[in-house]
Scaffold this active site. Structure first.
Site, mmCIF file in Angstrom:
data_model
loop_
_atom_site.group_PDB
_atom_site.id
_atom_site.type_symbol
_atom_site.label_atom_id
_atom_site.label_comp_id
_atom_site.label_asym_id
_atom_site.label_seq_id
_atom_site.Cartn_x
_atom_site.Cartn_y
_atom_site.Cartn_z
ATOM 1 N N GLU A 1 39.345 42.978 54.798
ATOM 2 C CA GLU A 1 39.835 44.340 55.059
ATOM 3 C C GLU A 1 39.542 45.016 56.151
ATOM 4 O O GLU A 1 38.979 44.447 57.204
ATOM 5 C CB GLU A 1 39.383 45.100 53.849
ATOM 6 N N HIS B 1 44.152 56.345 52.149
ATOM 7 C CA HIS B 1 44.748 54.987 52.439
ATOM 8 C C HIS B 1 45.914 54.744 52.893
ATOM 9 O O HIS B 1 46.869 55.214 52.659
ATOM 10 C CB HIS B 1 44.672 54.355 50.835
ATOM 11 N N ARG C 1 40.581 52.310 58.192
ATOM 12 C CA ARG C 1 41.591 53.195 57.481
ATOM 13 C C ARG C 1 42.078 54.511 58.212
ATOM 14 O O ARG C 1 43.306 54.814 58.070
ATOM 15 C CB ARG C 1 41.154 53.485 55.997
ATOM 16 N N HIS D 1 42.866 58.825 48.637
ATOM 17 C CA HIS D 1 42.134 57.759 47.989
ATOM 18 C C HIS D 1 40.826 58.022 47.675
ATOM 19 O O HIS D 1 40.327 57.535 46.775
ATOM 20 C CB HIS D 1 42.453 56.570 49.044
ATOM 21 N N ARG E 1 34.542 55.850 54.931
ATOM 22 C CA ARG E 1 34.111 54.763 54.251
ATOM 23 C C ARG E 1 34.824 53.469 54.723
ATOM 24 O O ARG E 1 36.146 53.162 54.801
ATOM 25 C CB ARG E 1 34.413 54.941 52.807
HETATM 26 P P1 FAD Z 1 35.092 56.352 38.289
HETATM 27 O O1 FAD Z 1 35.310 54.907 38.221
HETATM 28 O O2 FAD Z 1 36.414 56.973 38.801
HETATM 29 O O3 FAD Z 1 34.678 56.901 36.863
HETATM 30 C C1 FAD Z 1 34.595 58.288 36.631
HETATM 31 C C2 FAD Z 1 34.633 58.567 35.397
HETATM 32 O O4 FAD Z 1 33.996 59.624 34.881
HETATM 33 C C3 FAD Z 1 35.870 58.256 34.302
HETATM 34 O O5 FAD Z 1 35.334 57.526 33.232
HETATM 35 C C4 FAD Z 1 36.122 59.552 34.093
HETATM 36 O O6 FAD Z 1 37.129 59.810 32.799
HETATM 37 C C5 FAD Z 1 34.968 60.420 33.841
HETATM 38 N N1 FAD Z 1 34.823 62.076 34.063
HETATM 39 C C6 FAD Z 1 35.491 62.600 35.127
HETATM 40 N N2 FAD Z 1 35.240 63.851 35.009
HETATM 41 C C7 FAD Z 1 34.626 63.943 33.467
HETATM 42 C C8 FAD Z 1 34.264 64.973 32.803
HETATM 43 N N3 FAD Z 1 34.465 66.147 33.118
HETATM 44 N N4 FAD Z 1 33.765 64.822 31.553
HETATM 45 C C9 FAD Z 1 33.634 63.578 31.200
HETATM 46 N N5 FAD Z 1 34.096 62.474 31.752
HETATM 47 C C10 FAD Z 1 34.553 62.489 33.155
HETATM 48 N N6 FAD Z 1 36.501 50.630 46.001
HETATM 49 C C11 FAD Z 1 35.950 49.354 46.467
HETATM 50 O O7 FAD Z 1 34.886 49.505 47.025
HETATM 51 N N7 FAD Z 1 36.952 48.255 46.441
HETATM 52 C C12 FAD Z 1 38.184 48.316 46.093
HETATM 53 O O8 FAD Z 1 38.573 47.517 46.055
HETATM 54 C C13 FAD Z 1 38.628 49.554 45.767
HETATM 55 N N8 FAD Z 1 40.105 49.678 45.405
HETATM 56 C C14 FAD Z 1 40.483 50.797 45.072
HETATM 57 C C15 FAD Z 1 41.803 51.120 44.505
HETATM 58 C C16 FAD Z 1 42.319 52.074 43.846
HETATM 59 C C17 FAD Z 1 43.690 52.260 43.507
HETATM 60 C C18 FAD Z 1 41.320 53.336 43.789
HETATM 61 C C19 FAD Z 1 41.959 54.461 43.184
HETATM 62 C C20 FAD Z 1 40.167 53.193 44.307
HETATM 63 C C21 FAD Z 1 39.633 52.011 44.815
HETATM 64 N N9 FAD Z 1 38.052 51.945 45.199
HETATM 65 C C22 FAD Z 1 37.839 50.646 45.654
HETATM 66 C C23 FAD Z 1 37.293 53.110 45.150
HETATM 67 C C24 FAD Z 1 36.506 52.782 43.890
HETATM 68 O O9 FAD Z 1 37.325 52.144 42.851
HETATM 69 C C25 FAD Z 1 35.750 53.905 43.541
HETATM 70 O O10 FAD Z 1 35.326 54.936 44.314
HETATM 71 C C26 FAD Z 1 34.720 53.847 42.396
HETATM 72 O O11 FAD Z 1 35.392 52.928 41.387
HETATM 73 C C27 FAD Z 1 34.158 54.973 41.521
HETATM 74 O O12 FAD Z 1 33.444 54.434 40.583
HETATM 75 P P2 FAD Z 1 32.688 55.837 39.812
HETATM 76 O O13 FAD Z 1 31.973 55.175 38.751
HETATM 77 O O14 FAD Z 1 31.987 56.686 40.524
HETATM 78 O O15 FAD Z 1 34.021 56.665 39.169
HETATM 79 C C1 SIN Z 2 42.141 48.189 48.641
HETATM 80 O O1 SIN Z 2 41.951 47.081 48.038
HETATM 81 O O2 SIN Z 2 42.748 48.145 49.724
HETATM 82 C C2 SIN Z 2 41.125 49.289 48.250
HETATM 83 C C3 SIN Z 2 39.878 48.893 49.008
HETATM 84 C C4 SIN Z 2 38.952 50.194 48.809
HETATM 85 O O3 SIN Z 2 39.253 51.486 48.528
HETATM 86 O O4 SIN Z 2 37.781 49.881 49.193
#
Ligand code: FAD
Ligand code: SIN
Length: 518
Positions: free
Chosen positions: A115, A243, A290, A351, A386
């Site tokens: 990537e 992104h 990015r 993103h 990032r």
């Molecule tokens: P999240 O997975 O967003 O979980 C947050 C949780 O908190 C959810 O369950 C939500 O419902 C809950 N929540 C929020 N507010 C409240 C509230 N007030 N009360 C109760 N619950 C609440 N990163 C990578 O490293 N590699 C990748 O390939 C990648 N691809 C991505 C693709 C996409 C489309 C997106 C959007 C992001 C991507 N990212 C990637 C970034 C990565 O997915 C996220 O940064 C990471 O998953 C965040 O994890 P988290 O557990 O912090 O939050």
């Molecule tokens: C992607 O698959 O392009 C997202 C990867 C990331 O957000 O780290």
């Protein structure tokens, strides 16, 4: 009142990983996970590309991953944190595999993707649905733990801190304590205090503050806003990562992501006239980090007046593409794009939040007994931008660090008995829910128009003025009306937008994802 030893807010990779570890180590502990929607719904579920981990020390090295992370972060990463995260990555990755996450292999070895910003192939993935595979597997673990109580459709409104017990300010000569959170059950419409010795904020990102975002509708920055109201230290909120390649399809929310791994696989960016343009911006071309690719696209669109650029996959081996990116291919088929003949229209979209709740190397926030982990936390890993696929990695490493640290503390914590219930003086239903929708749309439009990839003092000042009006209107609604998830989210998003604008006004140096013209 519900009383717990551990309260985890959020069911993405950060919250679930932490919960599994605590439950394994302390089978007698009472653990609650609250999550505002269905438990699967999270940014995690949509992650495509994968996790960046040094798994093969012959073709790759920790030092190279550290260097790539530092380069992407443009001088603002905390070096010690970068070393910790990169160094602990392989152990945490192995745990995921032991729990049952299935990563793609080729000829018996992990199939490593590439990537933007990575000098080596080091992205471990499950097709192009890595996040879904992780989310499902972690939840399967959670369902098997009798001491974890999972509350879906439970919305955290505010943290409970010492000031709820003692309104005098003079107690704050030391760090104030956190006692849990007020939780709104959207099933029975009740708000109850979930008290807890240890609280973990794992509420994810803020993408919904913008009109075009890859983030699902849960990404409304609730944890950041709650922390701000509790006077917890935040950091680097102005660094929003866009992104480069979200599918251009103006009416969908969220925008469908075309993974950066597709460019790692050889896809090229072209303008409407079919010309390649990335060579004018960076010698890494499509695989620059990015921030650079997004700004390049933004510049091309401003020059041409076009609405999108194009990702060209026509020269790629479609059978191999299908094997690696079945989800993306399916989406293309659904919308009538034939990858052998057509290019994919793409635009940048909000993103990822690089900043967040400031935490130390063990995930501790500036309030006692409150930890933050995952996208809502600022650890210092990402600096100004990032590196791709470092987010899932950071969540795994810091979930472990929060776990190691908090299990040592929990036994010594005694909760007070006089924690007050939620003070709900609001009696009426909102007169017109549509007002919330109008304000939300206005907020998202103004953030995209004035606080996007390229900012300026003038645009930020305009955004500031409009935000003030939205803030006043929404506070008025909040004071008078019965609480609803939509109203709390709107209020939180206005807070996050305010923080982004204020920090953007203050920042004088352009770094990584932050770019402001004078
Ligand atoms: P999240 O997975 O967003 O979980 C947050 C949780 O908190 C959810 O369950 C939500 O419902 C809950 N929540 C929020 N507010 C409240 C509230 N007030 N009360 C109760 N619950 C609440 N990163 C990578 O490293 N590699 C990748 O390939 C990648 N691809 C991505 C693709 C996409 C489309 C997106 C959007 C992001 C991507 N990212 C990637 C970034 C990565 O997915 C996220 O940064 C990471 O998953 C965040 O994890 P988290 O557990 O912090 O939050
Ligand atoms: C992607 O698959 O392009 C997202 C990867 C990331 O957000 O780290």
């Amino acid at each position: 009142m519900s009383e717990f030893d551990f309260l985890i807010i959020g069911s993405g990779i950060a919250g679930l990983t932490y919960a599994i570890k605590v439950a394994n180590e302390l089978p007698e502990a009472k653990i609650a996970i609250v999550t505002k929607a269905d438990e699967k719904e999270s940014n995690t579920k949509y992650a495509q590309g994968g996790i960046a981990v040094v798994i093969d020390e012959i073709s790759d090295s920790y030092q190279q991953h550290v260097n790539d992370t530092l380069k992407a972060g443009d001088g603002l990463c905390k070096k010690d944190i970068v070393k910790i995260v990169v160094g602990e990555g392989p152990k945490r990755f192995k745990e995921l595999v032991e729990w049952g996450v299935n990563f793609d292999k080729k000829n018996g070895k992990y199939d490593l993707g590439l990537e933007g910003g990575h000098s080596k192939k080091r992205i471990l993935h499950h097709k192009d649905i890595t996040g879904l595979e992780i989310e499902k597997t972690l939840l399967n673990q959670i369902y098997q733990k009798p001491n974890i109580h999972l509350f879906s459709q439970h919305f955290a409104i505010d943290l409970i801190t010492e000031h709820h017990l003692n309104k005098k300010n003079d107690i704050y000569s030391r760090k104030p304590l956190c006692y849990g959170a007020y939780i709104f059950s959207t099933i029975d419409e009740k708000i109850i205090p979930f008290t807890s010795k240890i609280t973990l904020l794992a509420t994810g990102g803020i993408g919904q503050v913008y009109q075009n975002t890859t983030n699902p509708t849960i990404a409304t920055g609730d944890g950041i806003a709650m922390a701000y109201r509790a006077k917890i230290i935040l950091n680097s909120i102005e660094f929003i990562q866009f992104h480069p390649t979200a599918l251009y399809h103006s009416t969908t929310n969220p925008s469908f992501l075309i993974s950066e791994a597709v460019r790692g696989f050889g896809a090229l960016l072209r303008n409407k006239s079919g010309e390649l343009f990335m060579q004018q911006y960076d010698n890494r071309k499509e695989l620059a980090s990015r921030d650079i690719v997004s700004r390049a696209i933004d510049n091309e669109l401003k020059k041409s007046g076009d609405e999108c650029v194009f990702l060209d996959c026509r020269h790629l081996n479609i059978d191999e593409f299908k094997n690696h990116f079945p989800n993306i291919l399916q989406k293309m088929n659904e919308i009538g794009i034939n990858l052998k003949q057509d290019m994919i229209p793409v635009v940048p979209a909000a993103h990822y939040l690089c900043g967040g709740i400031s935490v130390n190397e063990f995930g501790q926030s500036s309030i006692e007994n409150l930890y933050a982990c995952g996208e809502c936390a600022y650890t210092g890993l990402h600096g100004a931008n990032r590196l791709a696929s470092n987010s899932l990695l950071e969540a795994l490493v810091f979930a472990d660090r929060c776990f190691q640290n908090s299990i040592k503390l929990v036994e010594s914590i005694i909760l007070p008995e006089n924690i007050p219930g939620w003070n709900d003086e609001r009696t009426t239903q909102p007169k017109e829910l549509i007002l919330i929708t109008h304000n939300l749309k206005e907020l998202q439009n103004l953030m995209s128009d004035y606080v996007g990839i390229i900012r300026s003092e003038e645009r930020l000042e305009k955004a500031n003025k409009r935000l003030k009006m939205l803030y006043e209107e929404t506070e008025e609604m909040y004071k008078k009306n019965k609480i609803s998830p939509q109203l709390i989210e709107l209020r939180n998003m206005i807070t996050v937008a305010y923080l982004i604008v204020q920090q953007s006004l203050k920042r004088t140096e352009n770094k990584g994802a932050f770019y402001k013209t004078s």
